[in-house]
Design an enzyme around this catalytic site. Structure first.
Site, PDB file in Angstrom:
ATOM      1  N   CYS A 187      15.588 -20.003 -25.164  1.00 31.59           N
ATOM      2  CA  CYS A 187      15.085 -21.079 -24.311  1.00 31.59           C
ATOM      3  C   CYS A 187      16.174 -21.379 -23.286  1.00 31.59           C
ATOM      4  CB  CYS A 187      14.751 -22.312 -25.148  1.00 31.59           C
ATOM      5  SG  CYS A 187      14.102 -23.637 -24.130  1.00 31.59           S
ATOM      6  N   CYS A 241      11.702 -23.197 -16.153  1.00 33.02           N
ATOM      7  CA  CYS A 241      11.683 -22.279 -17.302  1.00 33.02           C
ATOM      8  C   CYS A 241      12.723 -21.158 -17.140  1.00 33.02           C
ATOM      9  CB  CYS A 241      10.293 -21.685 -17.519  1.00 33.02           C
ATOM     10  SG  CYS A 241      10.161 -20.817 -19.102  1.00 33.02           S
TER      11      CYS A 241
HETATM   12  O1  PYC Z   1      13.533 -22.745 -20.247  1.00 33.41           O
HETATM   13  O2  PYC Z   1      13.263 -20.808 -21.242  1.00 33.41           O
HETATM   14  C1  PYC Z   1      12.937 -21.985 -21.036  1.00 33.41           C
HETATM   15  C2  PYC Z   1      11.804 -22.533 -21.800  1.00 33.41           C
HETATM   16  C3  PYC Z   1      10.982 -21.869 -22.673  1.00 33.41           C
HETATM   17  C4  PYC Z   1      10.050 -22.803 -23.134  1.00 33.41           C
HETATM   18  C5  PYC Z   1      10.345 -24.012 -22.553  1.00 33.41           C
HETATM   19  N1  PYC Z   1      11.419 -23.817 -21.735  1.00 33.41           N
END
Ligand code: PYC
Length: 314
Positions: free
Chosen positions: A85, A235
């Site tokens: 994550c 993300c």
């Molecule tokens: O930032 O890799 C990320 C992530 C995955 C799920 C929520 N955030």
């Protein structure tokens, strides 16, 4: 259970610092299996409503196997466990610094899918160097009931992603409900039609993106996470998967800056270089920089007699 909450560009991370399960020793990939099979009630306790809400990502700090690592971590959410994550690693680094457990500078962190590096630039800003990312397949056609054929790419950035560009709907906050609905339908259709990652694992993240004509931002995205909620940040693992696709298509040079903005306006600044890898697929190492801030230090309590002591299990 003692937790520290932070947010990274809007996306929350809840780090368990006391009262988590003892998962023993060994590779984190084995320990995450033990967590899932023998101690899932700790995940539910920490993450389910009413103690948290669906977008929160939990992080269990573990003793690393590799003595060169500052910590090990297992990430989890309302649906289960994550390989890596990105926003959570930035949140974890800021949290460990807040606790006085790490200083500014470079640290290695063990995850179930490999070791990542985090460079804590200031108490609230960090760059992560992710596990190797790659595109598995391009031009994948998935048929979505009542919608039609959607074309996308399957890529690994520490989790499996189906990336659709350009987004089938404008990436505007007014469209969030429709974007969640459509991306969930795509995720279900991918599973029904047998599309998986290269290791046969489920594709449990869907990313829509659109180019942005602005001097400060290259791309805006929307990412659906496994538990049916969207990532408030851009993300980190999704941005890594995106860079792998851009690198494969020759659309972004190694070392060039790429600013990814989430639908909510949070930004990650990213770049990549080519990893030393033999044969196909070509791997890249993504570097993702973002900000995180501490928002709470909390003791979570389960009172005897509370029928919802585990939280609301859906
Ligand atoms: O930032 O890799 C990320 C992530 C995955 C799920 C929520 N955030």
């Amino acid at each position: 259970m003692q937790v520290i909450d932070s947010h990274t560009e809007g996306e929350p991370t809840r780090v368990i610092i006391e009262g988590g399960p003892d998962l023993g020793t060994g590779p984190l990939s084995d320990r995450v299996a033990r967590f899932r099979e023998n101690a899932d009630e700790y995940r539910q306790f920490a993450i389910n409503e009413p103690r948290a809400f669906d977008a929160v990502v939990g992080a269990l700090i573990c003793k690393p196997e590799d003595p060169d690592c500052a910590a090990g971590v297992i990430f989890f959410n309302n649906a289960g466990y994550l390989g890596m994550c990105g926003h959570g690693t930035i949140g974890l680094a800021v949290t460990l610094h807040h606790l006085g457990r790490i200083g500014l500078g470079t640290h290695q962190i063990e995850t179930p899918v490999g070791v990542v590096t985090v460079d804590l630039i200031s108490p609230n800003r960090a760059t992560i160097e992710n596990v190797p990312s790659y595109r598995h397949k391009s031009n994948v056609m998935v048929e979505v009931e009542n919608i039609g054929m959607i074309s996308g790419e399957i890529a690994w950035g520490g989790n499996w992603f189906f990336l659709v560009h350009p987004s089938p709907l404008p990436l505007e906050t007014d469209n969030i409900e429709a974007l969640v609905y459509l991306s969930k339908k795509i995720m279900e259709s991918l599973a029904q039609q047998g599309h998986t990652g290269s290791d046969g694992a489920a594709i449990d993240h869907v990313e829509f993106s659109e180019d942005v004509v602005s001097p400060n931002v290259d791309c805006r995205n929307f990412v659906l996470c496994p538990g049916g909620v969207y990532d408030r940040s851009p993300c980190g693992t999704g941005t890594s998967a995106k860079l792998a696709c851009l690198a494969e298509d020759g659309k972004l040079e190694p070392g060039a800056t790429f600013v990814q903005e989430s639908i909510g306006g949070g930004q990650f600044t990213a770049e990549y270089w080519k990893a030393e890898s033999v044969g196909e697929p070509a791997m890249i190492i993504a570097r993702i920089t973002g900000n995180a801030f501490i928002i709470g230090e909390t003791k979570l309590i389960g009172q005897p007699g509370d029928p919802l002591a585990q939280g609301i299990v859906t």
